[in-house]
Write an enzyme that holds these catalytic residues in place. Structure first.
Site, PDB file in Angstrom:
ATOM      1  CE  LYS A 159      -3.987   0.517   2.337  1.00  0.00           C
ATOM      2  NZ  LYS A 159      -5.085   0.540   1.372  1.00  0.00           N
TER       3      LYS A 159
HETATM    4  N1  PMP Z   1      -7.020  -2.875  -3.170  1.00  0.00           N
HETATM    5  C1  PMP Z   1      -6.634  -1.616  -2.915  1.00  0.00           C
HETATM    6  C2  PMP Z   1      -5.917  -0.839  -3.971  1.00  0.00           C
HETATM    7  C3  PMP Z   1      -6.906  -1.049  -1.654  1.00  0.00           C
HETATM    8  O1  PMP Z   1      -6.512   0.202  -1.387  1.00  0.00           O
HETATM    9  C4  PMP Z   1      -7.607  -1.818  -0.684  1.00  0.00           C
HETATM   10  C5  PMP Z   1      -7.932  -1.213   0.648  1.00  0.00           C
HETATM   11  N2  PMP Z   1      -6.937  -1.464   1.569  1.00  0.00           N
HETATM   12  C6  PMP Z   1      -7.975  -3.133  -1.005  1.00  0.00           C
HETATM   13  C7  PMP Z   1      -7.670  -3.622  -2.264  1.00  0.00           C
HETATM   14  C8  PMP Z   1      -8.650  -4.017  -0.007  1.00  0.00           C
HETATM   15  O2  PMP Z   1      -7.711  -4.510   0.919  1.00  0.00           O
HETATM   16  P1  PMP Z   1      -8.136  -4.823   2.425  1.00  0.00           P
HETATM   17  O3  PMP Z   1      -9.246  -5.809   2.369  1.00  0.00           O
HETATM   18  O4  PMP Z   1      -6.919  -5.418   3.035  1.00  0.00           O
HETATM   19  O5  PMP Z   1      -8.544  -3.547   3.027  1.00  0.00           O
END
Ligand code: PMP
Length: 281
Positions: free
Chosen positions: A155
């Site tokens: 991220k």
């Molecule tokens: N893809 C992206 C680009 C994101 O920013 C997120 C949010 N964190 C997700 C997928 C979903 O990931 P998570 O379930 O771990 O929040």
């Protein structure tokens, strides 16, 4: 209504958590973050934080990708987040944001040999997508970047310029969200959420090699679908036109939670309303 932040090694009033305009991360996007939800239970008078250790583990992986060496373990970060939440004492659903950043006051494009730091703050948080029960989405004109350009499995702050282009384009064109294709034209994910399709009784989702974030909600749903609902889960590439003929489609992620997609590019998905599998999940 955020009162505190963990900043430079301690919990301080939020007004004191400030960085210099010379901070490296501000110029080059050399930061990474997490996003974690806490759910307030009125019955139990407790805040339940969802998969906290999974989130702090992924956060540290993002840090690794940016050559950051933080003096905190997965457990340390979880403990700090909980300490902060106890001090904030929110009695509401909450979002926790850890941010690792290149804190060096230095002009120069690089990752190595720079000081890093971490900050964490929390805020009350409700819905992220307005139309969680029936989102109308488009296929974005923007493409997802490739792993050998910027790794999507981290991220990484700078990478969210791509997500922001995608999201603003969708909203400015009157959609709730967008689906992003990779450079092969296969489905990658939403601007800040993973995507899962229901087709012929299976859950189908792009693999972790499709330039997606390895979502913790995605993994949780894959486990629950098989274990609790007996629905087989397949990770494979998805073509754009499969979205037009599938039975159900939904986004999943910490922010969007589970958001049913009922229209793609103005075409109804399945019956055009939230389907039974999405509802069950
Ligand atoms: N893809 C992206 C680009 C994101 O920013 C997120 C949010 N964190 C997700 C997928 C979903 O990931 P998570 O379930 O771990 O929040």
């Amino acid at each position: 209504s955020t009162k505190y932040a963990f900043f430079e090694g301690q919990i301080v009033p939020i007004a004191e958590a400030k960085v210099s305009v010379m901070t490296h991360a501000l110029h080059y996007g050399t930061a990474c973050f997490g996003g974690i939800r806490g759910y307030w239970s009125t019955d139990d008078q407790q805040l339940y934080v969802f998969r906290l250790l999974d989130h702090t583990a992924r956060f540290l992986q993002s840090c690794r990708l940016l050559l950051m060496n933080l003096p905190y373990s997965q457990q340390d970060l979880a403990d700090i987040a909980l300490r902060l939440l106890r001090q904030e004492n929110f009695r509401h659903d909450t979002y926790v944001r850890p941010l690792g950043y290149k804190s060096a006051l230095k002009v120069g494009v690089m990752l190595h040999g720079l000081a890093d730091d971490v900050t964490i703050f929390a805020l009350p948080f409700g819905r992220y997508v307005e139309n969680e029960e029936g989102a109308s989405v488009c296929t974005s004109a923007w493409r997802r970047f490739d792993d050998n350009a910027i790794p999507a499995r981290g991220k990484l702050a700078g990478a969210y310029v791509n997500s922001s282009l995608v999201k603003s384009e969708a909203l400015m064109n009157g959609f709730d969200e967008a689906i992003v294709l990779d450079h092969h034209g296969h489905v990658s994910e939403g601007s800040a959420a993973n995507i899962i399709m229901v087709r012929n009784g299976q859950l189908i989702t792009p693999p972790v090699t499709a330039n997606i974030l390895e979502g913790i909600t995605r993994r949780t749903i894959m486990e629950l679908a098989e274990a609790e609902l007996g629905i087989p889960v397949v990770e494979r590439d998805i073509d754009r036109t499969e979205l037009y003929v599938c039975d159900e489609l939904f986004f999943c992620g910490t922010g969007v939670q589970v958001a049913a997609i009922v229209k793609v590019d103005h075409r109804p998905v399945g019956a055009g309303t939230m389907g039974p599998v999405t509802q069950a999940i």
